[in-house]
Motif scaffolding. Structure first.
Motif, PDB file in Angstrom:
ATOM      1  N   PRO A  67      -0.861 -77.714 -41.549  1.00  0.00           N
ATOM      2  CA  PRO A  67      -1.877 -77.503 -42.590  1.00  0.00           C
ATOM      3  C   PRO A  67      -2.969 -78.558 -42.475  1.00  0.00           C
ATOM      4  N   GLY A  68      -4.208 -78.151 -42.720  1.00  0.00           N
ATOM      5  CA  GLY A  68      -5.355 -79.043 -42.619  1.00  0.00           C
ATOM      6  C   GLY A  68      -5.999 -79.079 -41.248  1.00  0.00           C
ATOM      7  N   THR A  69      -5.450 -78.327 -40.301  1.00  0.00           N
ATOM      8  CA  THR A  69      -5.972 -78.311 -38.930  1.00  0.00           C
ATOM      9  C   THR A  69      -7.160 -77.361 -38.812  1.00  0.00           C
ATOM     10  N   THR A  70      -8.179 -77.786 -38.080  1.00  0.00           N
ATOM     11  CA  THR A  70      -9.310 -76.930 -37.755  1.00  0.00           C
ATOM     12  C   THR A  70      -9.043 -76.276 -36.409  1.00  0.00           C
ATOM     13  N   THR A 110     -10.807 -74.080 -40.814  1.00  0.00           N
ATOM     14  CA  THR A 110      -9.769 -75.035 -41.190  1.00  0.00           C
ATOM     15  C   THR A 110      -8.743 -74.334 -42.063  1.00  0.00           C
ATOM     16  N   GLU A 112      -5.917 -74.730 -44.547  1.00  0.00           N
ATOM     17  CA  GLU A 112      -5.399 -75.724 -45.485  1.00  0.00           C
ATOM     18  C   GLU A 112      -3.964 -75.437 -45.917  1.00  0.00           C
ATOM     19  N   SER A 113      -3.578 -74.165 -46.025  1.00  0.00           N
ATOM     20  CA  SER A 113      -2.274 -73.783 -46.584  1.00  0.00           C
ATOM     21  C   SER A 113      -1.391 -73.113 -45.549  1.00  0.00           C
TER      22      SER A 113
END
Length: 159
Positions: A67-70, A110, A112-113
């Protein structure tokens, strides 16, 4: 010359995978690889945030990220594609994304979840050009349309 190009690409991809694996290991989520712990049936994604649009296919078809990866999709073909969000399976995450990707260009998103984020190219169709980004602990046991020619519409997704 083409052998050199292939060797450079292989070396670059290996470097990207090593960095992505190292970053995943730092996040405390698993061992950062899909090595010998994988089932071998393609249900787990390759740990990478780089997806190539090449030879009218997304490569890899399945990508796993924290999570949080672009994630970056880069068009390596000489013609246009797009990346369009969809839900092939009931348990897939709902998301809104539709971006054209001209030859040689890139687009990013990105995540996020945690979830299974499915997508395809509307230009070339889901049967030949589709993919999924598995975020966090998400997995997809079912096949994608471009993997076997059909979407089963079932859940097949777990966390």
């Amino acid at each position: 010359m083409s052998d050199t190009t292939i060797d450079r690409r292989a070396l670059m991809r290996a470097g990207v995978l090593a960095v992505a694996g190292g970053l995943a290991g730092c996040s405390g989520g698993g061992d950062g690889t899909d090595g010998d712990g994988g089932s071998g049936d393609g249900s787990e994604g390759e740990t990478t945030s780089e997806i190539a649009l090449q030879n009218t296919a997304f490569q890899p078809v399945r990508a796993s990220v924290a999570p949080g990866t672009t994630v970056t999709w880069t068009n390596e073909d000489s013609f246009g594609h797009d990346v369009t969000a969809t839900q092939f399976h009931d348990g897939a995450a709902e998301w809104s994304f539709a971006m054209s990707v001209p030859a040689g260009e890139s687009v990013t998103h990105t995540f996020e979840s945690a979830g299974a984020y499915e997508y395809f190219c509307t230009i070339h169709g889901e049967a030949s050009m589709c993919g999924v980004v598995l975020v966090g602990d998400a997995s997809l046991d079912a096949s994608l349309p471009c993997e076997d020619g059909t979407a089963d519409g079932g859940g097949g997704i777990s966390y």
